[in-house]
Design a protein around this motif. Structure first.
Motif, mmCIF file in Angstrom:
data_model
loop_
_atom_site.group_PDB
_atom_site.id
_atom_site.type_symbol
_atom_site.label_atom_id
_atom_site.label_comp_id
_atom_site.label_asym_id
_atom_site.label_seq_id
_atom_site.Cartn_x
_atom_site.Cartn_y
_atom_site.Cartn_z
ATOM 1 N N ASP A 170 2.419 8.441 7.946
ATOM 2 C CA ASP A 170 3.259 7.384 7.388
ATOM 3 C C ASP A 170 3.177 7.391 5.858
ATOM 4 N N ILE A 171 3.402 8.561 5.263
ATOM 5 C CA ILE A 171 3.337 8.721 3.809
ATOM 6 C C ILE A 171 4.504 9.602 3.361
ATOM 7 N N SER A 172 4.845 9.476 2.096
ATOM 8 C CA SER A 172 5.985 10.229 1.571
ATOM 9 C C SER A 172 5.623 11.698 1.363
ATOM 10 N N ILE A 173 6.650 12.516 1.163
ATOM 11 C CA ILE A 173 6.441 13.938 0.884
ATOM 12 C C ILE A 173 5.616 14.123 -0.383
ATOM 13 N N GLU A 174 5.886 13.287 -1.394
ATOM 14 C CA GLU A 174 5.153 13.388 -2.662
ATOM 15 C C GLU A 174 3.658 13.112 -2.477
ATOM 16 N N VAL A 175 3.349 12.122 -1.653
ATOM 17 C CA VAL A 175 1.933 11.812 -1.385
ATOM 18 C C VAL A 175 1.294 12.971 -0.627
ATOM 19 N N LYS A 176 2.000 13.522 0.348
ATOM 20 C CA LYS A 176 1.489 14.674 1.105
ATOM 21 C C LYS A 176 1.191 15.846 0.169
ATOM 22 N N GLN A 177 2.103 16.102 -0.760
ATOM 23 C CA GLN A 177 1.917 17.221 -1.691
ATOM 24 C C GLN A 177 0.692 17.008 -2.572
ATOM 25 N N GLN A 178 0.514 15.769 -3.038
ATOM 26 C CA GLN A 178 -0.654 15.474 -3.876
ATOM 27 C C GLN A 178 -1.944 15.621 -3.064
ATOM 28 N N LEU A 179 -1.921 15.159 -1.818
ATOM 29 C CA LEU A 179 -3.112 15.281 -0.976
ATOM 30 C C LEU A 179 -3.427 16.739 -0.670
ATOM 31 N N LEU A 180 -2.385 17.546 -0.496
ATOM 32 C CA LEU A 180 -2.589 18.980 -0.250
ATOM 33 C C LEU A 180 -3.221 19.643 -1.474
ATOM 34 N N LYS A 181 -2.738 19.287 -2.663
ATOM 35 C CA LYS A 181 -3.321 19.814 -3.904
ATOM 36 C C LYS A 181 -4.793 19.414 -4.013
ATOM 37 N N LEU A 182 -5.058 18.154 -3.668
ATOM 38 C CA LEU A 182 -6.422 17.645 -3.733
ATOM 39 C C LEU A 182 -7.334 18.378 -2.768
ATOM 40 N N LYS A 183 -6.837 18.586 -1.551
ATOM 41 C CA LYS A 183 -7.627 19.308 -0.535
ATOM 42 C C LYS A 183 -7.882 20.735 -0.974
ATOM 43 N N THR A 184 -6.870 21.389 -1.545
ATOM 44 C CA THR A 184 -7.012 22.777 -2.012
ATOM 45 C C THR A 184 -8.030 22.873 -3.139
ATOM 46 N N TRP A 207 -4.829 11.842 -12.402
ATOM 47 C CA TRP A 207 -4.671 10.399 -12.204
ATOM 48 C C TRP A 207 -4.580 10.078 -10.716
ATOM 49 N N PHE A 208 -3.789 10.847 -9.984
ATOM 50 C CA PHE A 208 -3.654 10.607 -8.545
ATOM 51 C C PHE A 208 -5.020 10.695 -7.870
ATOM 52 N N GLN A 209 -5.778 11.713 -8.194
ATOM 53 C CA GLN A 209 -7.088 11.889 -7.564
ATOM 54 C C GLN A 209 -7.987 10.691 -7.827
ATOM 55 N N LEU A 259 0.832 -1.201 0.000
ATOM 56 C CA LEU A 259 0.000 0.000 0.000
ATOM 57 C C LEU A 259 0.870 1.256 0.000
ATOM 58 N N ARG A 260 1.936 1.242 0.795
ATOM 59 C CA ARG A 260 2.850 2.397 0.823
ATOM 60 C C ARG A 260 3.454 2.648 -0.560
ATOM 61 N N LEU A 261 3.910 1.571 -1.205
ATOM 62 C CA LEU A 261 4.501 1.703 -2.541
ATOM 63 C C LEU A 261 3.472 2.190 -3.558
ATOM 64 N N TYR A 262 2.251 1.664 -3.449
ATOM 65 C CA TYR A 262 1.194 2.057 -4.385
ATOM 66 C C TYR A 262 0.897 3.549 -4.269
ATOM 67 N N LEU A 263 0.786 4.050 -3.042
ATOM 68 C CA LEU A 263 0.520 5.477 -2.846
ATOM 69 C C LEU A 263 1.670 6.323 -3.395
ATOM 70 N N GLU A 264 2.897 5.856 -3.213
ATOM 71 C CA GLU A 264 4.046 6.597 -3.742
ATOM 72 C C GLU A 264 4.032 6.614 -5.269
ATOM 73 N N ARG A 265 3.691 5.477 -5.867
ATOM 74 C CA ARG A 265 3.686 5.412 -7.331
ATOM 75 C C ARG A 265 2.579 6.281 -7.931
ATOM 76 N N ILE A 266 1.380 6.261 -7.330
ATOM 77 C CA ILE A 266 0.304 7.073 -7.914
ATOM 78 C C ILE A 266 0.573 8.563 -7.678
ATOM 79 N N ALA A 267 1.354 8.885 -6.652
ATOM 80 C CA ALA A 267 1.707 10.286 -6.395
ATOM 81 C C ALA A 267 2.655 10.826 -7.456
ATOM 82 N N GLU A 268 3.279 9.925 -8.214
ATOM 83 C CA GLU A 268 4.184 10.339 -9.292
ATOM 84 C C GLU A 268 3.435 10.690 -10.576
ATOM 85 N N LEU A 269 2.149 10.371 -10.608
ATOM 86 C CA LEU A 269 1.335 10.634 -11.793
ATOM 87 C C LEU A 269 0.803 12.064 -11.775
#
Length: 340
Positions: free
Chosen positions: A322-336, A296-298, A282-292
């Motif tokens: 327990d998530i990477s910086i990239e996932v945090k950034q994508q989630l912040l964009k999504l929340k915004t 796509w991430f949403q 699950l951790r790897l999956y979230l990191e990989r989709i955060a690269e899209l």
């Protein structure tokens, strides 16, 4: 609708029918009558949501006429927790009661047919969904396969190369019977590279709907690492029914340890989601989709949190940071984006 009959299950029971429930959304999955009752009473979420809807096939027959089957294909909205929208279910029941009364299995008049057609909760399954369901039912009942079985079987074992006439139904009839046809499983591993690309694709779509033997699992695991990108994608789909197998989970782990494209990630999330119950996967999956790209991430993130098996795991990772910086950034964009 009466106070005594509040659910589809109760309605079918009152009509003196025997029924089975299947989900067709992600891949063919049977839902027990008990689980379906719990879903209808909002005691548990629908286990296989797709785009915030339940895509159901309900197969029933009157106990006095067991030779005649009836099928309803129904699509109901779900809330953000995956619980059934009971208002939609109730409205559907009102349509049915208005058109049929309690006579579920009587011959329909043209007026009744028109009444039933014009309700918003019916859906038309794809050719693949229909083929998977019919193959499963005939195998479950130990009934004869469709007229396409023999021609398809002969093609898969290398007796002819006329692939354009084998039919999607024939592929599903073969896939549904693989556990009892070891010679066919062996033949697929031997002749696969000679199949037309179209057959490779539709065979993968059939295999993902049905259990496959270990020999085919091992063959497709090799395809996943050794074949070209397109065939690797087919291999991933073919392995979907083996999502709980440790060898398959290990292969997905290796796959996700490197950047992969959106198509691969979509198949993992939509078809092999049980593998993501593994914390590391699950951790790897979230990191990989955060690269899209963010769209796509949403889509893939929202799909993951819609699944009852994954939602608490994903939310816990976020809550525990327990998530990477990239996932945090994508989630912040999504929340915004959602706030604007």
């Amino acid at each position: 609708m009466t106070d005594k009959i509040a659910t589809i299950g109760e309605f079918l029971a009152a009509g003196n029918t025997e029924f089975q429930v299947f989900d067709l959304g992600r891949r063919l999955s049977q839902i027990s009558v008990e689980t379906f009752a719990a879903i209808e009473h909002q005691q548990q979420p629908h286990p296989f949501p797709l785009a915030h809807h339940a895509h159901l096939a309900i197969l029933f027959r009157h106990k006095s006429s067991p030779q005649q089957d009836y099928l309803w294909f129904l699509k109901f909205p779900l809330d953000e927790r995956g619980l059934l929208n009971v208002a939609a279910r109730d409205q559907y029941l009102e349509y049915v009661v208005s058109a049929l009364g309690q006579q579920l299995t009587d011959a329909l008049t043209k007026e009744q047919e028109e009444q039933l057609k014009h309700n918003p909760y019916l859906f038309t399954p794809s050719e693949t969904q229909r083929a998977a369901l019919h193959a499963h039912i005939s195998t479950q009942r130990q009934a004869a396969p469709s007229q396409y079985f023999d021609t398809t079987f002969d093609y898969l074992v290398g007796k002819h190369d006329d692939w354009q006439h084998i039919g999607v139904q024939g592929l599903h009839d073969c896939a549904a019977r693989l556990m009892n046809l070891p010679e066919l499983a062996t033949a697929i591993t031997e002749h696969y590279t000679n199949y037309a690309p179209t057959v490779q694709r539709y065979l993968a779509e059939a295999l993902e709907q049905h259990s496959i033997p270990a020999k085919l699992r091992d063959f497709y695991l090799n395809e996943l690492t050794e074949a070209n990108e397109t065939r690797a994608l087919y291999a991933l789909r073919a392995l979907a029914s083996m999502s709980n197998d440790k060898r398959v989970q290990k292969a997905v782990m290796i796959l996700l340890k490197q950047p992969v494209d959106a198509n691969i990630l979509t198949v993992v999330g939509a078809r092999l989601w049980p593998t993501l119950q593994n914390e590391e996967l699950l951790r790897l999956y979230l990191e990989r989709i955060a690269e899209l790209q963010q769209t796509w991430f949403q889509a893939l993130f929202e799909d993951a949190v819609s699944l009852p098996e994954l939602r608490p795991l994903v939310l816990r990772k976020i809550a525990q940071n327990d998530i990477s910086i990239e996932v945090k950034q994508q989630l912040l964009k999504l929340k915004t984006q959602q706030a604007s």
